[in-house]
Design a protein around this motif. Structure first.
Motif, mmCIF file in Angstrom:
data_model
loop_
_atom_site.group_PDB
_atom_site.id
_atom_site.type_symbol
_atom_site.label_atom_id
_atom_site.label_comp_id
_atom_site.label_asym_id
_atom_site.label_seq_id
_atom_site.Cartn_x
_atom_site.Cartn_y
_atom_site.Cartn_z
ATOM 1 N N UNK A 2 5.411 3.777 -12.327
ATOM 2 C CA UNK A 2 4.460 3.082 -13.182
ATOM 3 C C UNK A 2 3.600 2.137 -12.349
ATOM 4 N N UNK A 3 4.241 1.524 -11.379
ATOM 5 C CA UNK A 3 3.534 0.599 -10.484
ATOM 6 C C UNK A 3 2.426 1.324 -9.727
ATOM 7 N N UNK A 4 2.705 2.526 -9.257
ATOM 8 C CA UNK A 4 1.712 3.305 -8.513
ATOM 9 C C UNK A 4 0.513 3.661 -9.381
ATOM 10 N N UNK A 5 0.765 4.066 -10.614
ATOM 11 C CA UNK A 5 -0.323 4.402 -11.532
ATOM 12 C C UNK A 5 -1.176 3.176 -11.823
ATOM 13 N N UNK A 6 -0.519 2.059 -12.103
ATOM 14 C CA UNK A 6 -1.241 0.822 -12.394
ATOM 15 C C UNK A 6 -2.065 0.376 -11.187
ATOM 16 N N UNK A 7 -1.476 0.460 -10.006
ATOM 17 C CA UNK A 7 -2.174 0.079 -8.786
ATOM 18 C C UNK A 7 -3.415 0.950 -8.572
ATOM 19 N N UNK A 9 -5.227 2.520 -10.850
ATOM 20 C CA UNK A 9 -6.243 2.179 -11.845
ATOM 21 C C UNK A 9 -6.940 0.875 -11.486
ATOM 22 N N UNK A 10 -6.162 -0.166 -11.207
ATOM 23 C CA UNK A 10 -6.728 -1.492 -10.960
ATOM 24 C C UNK A 10 -7.554 -1.519 -9.675
ATOM 25 N N UNK A 11 -7.052 -0.912 -8.613
ATOM 26 C CA UNK A 11 -7.782 -0.933 -7.339
ATOM 27 C C UNK A 11 -9.129 -0.230 -7.437
ATOM 28 N N UNK A 12 -9.259 0.726 -8.349
ATOM 29 C CA UNK A 12 -10.531 1.411 -8.523
ATOM 30 C C UNK A 12 -11.486 0.658 -9.441
ATOM 31 N N UNK A 13 -11.019 -0.409 -10.083
ATOM 32 C CA UNK A 13 -11.871 -1.219 -10.946
ATOM 33 C C UNK A 13 -12.469 -2.431 -10.230
ATOM 34 N N UNK A 19 -6.909 -7.419 -2.393
ATOM 35 C CA UNK A 19 -6.261 -8.594 -2.975
ATOM 36 C C UNK A 19 -5.415 -8.263 -4.199
ATOM 37 N N UNK A 20 -5.339 -7.003 -4.563
ATOM 38 C CA UNK A 20 -4.534 -6.597 -5.714
ATOM 39 C C UNK A 20 -3.060 -6.576 -5.323
ATOM 40 N N UNK A 34 3.426 -7.195 -13.191
ATOM 41 C CA UNK A 34 2.466 -8.295 -13.095
ATOM 42 C C UNK A 34 1.398 -7.923 -12.088
ATOM 43 N N UNK A 35 0.166 -7.981 -12.525
ATOM 44 C CA UNK A 35 -0.974 -7.632 -11.685
ATOM 45 C C UNK A 35 -1.677 -8.920 -11.296
#
Length: 84
Positions: A2-7, A9-13, A19-20, A34-35
């Motif tokens: 789940x962490x990999x998927x979230x990472x 998504x967020x890094x591409x935004x 800094x993520x 926690x992001x």
């Protein structure tokens, strides 16, 4: 997982993907992700009226449902250190 998927998504935004930071912790039967993002990227992750973070949470929740897991996503601002 789940962490990999979230990472991803967020890094591409954000404009500062270096800094993520994403941390995992277990709270009762729930996995808490926690992001942490740079201050200037908070708006990009949260979105207008919280629409983007709501969508991110829905994606993570849906992905977790296949394993019957409970996952929550929290967003925090990274603390910047000032030299001087």
């Amino acid at each position: 997982m789940y962490k990999d998927l979230l990472e991803y998504i967020v890094k591409n935004l954000v404009t500062s993907p270096e800094q993520v930071e994403i941390t995992e912790s277990q709270n009762d039967s729930r996995l808490v992700l926690k992001v942490k993002v740079a201050k200037e990227d908070m708006g990009r992750v949260i979105g207008k009226e919280g629409r983007i973070i709501r969508s991110i949470r829905e994606i993570i929740y849906a992905y977790a449902m296949k394993d019957s897991k409970k996952v929550s996503v929290d967003v925090e601002e990274t603390k910047t250190e000032e030299n001087g």
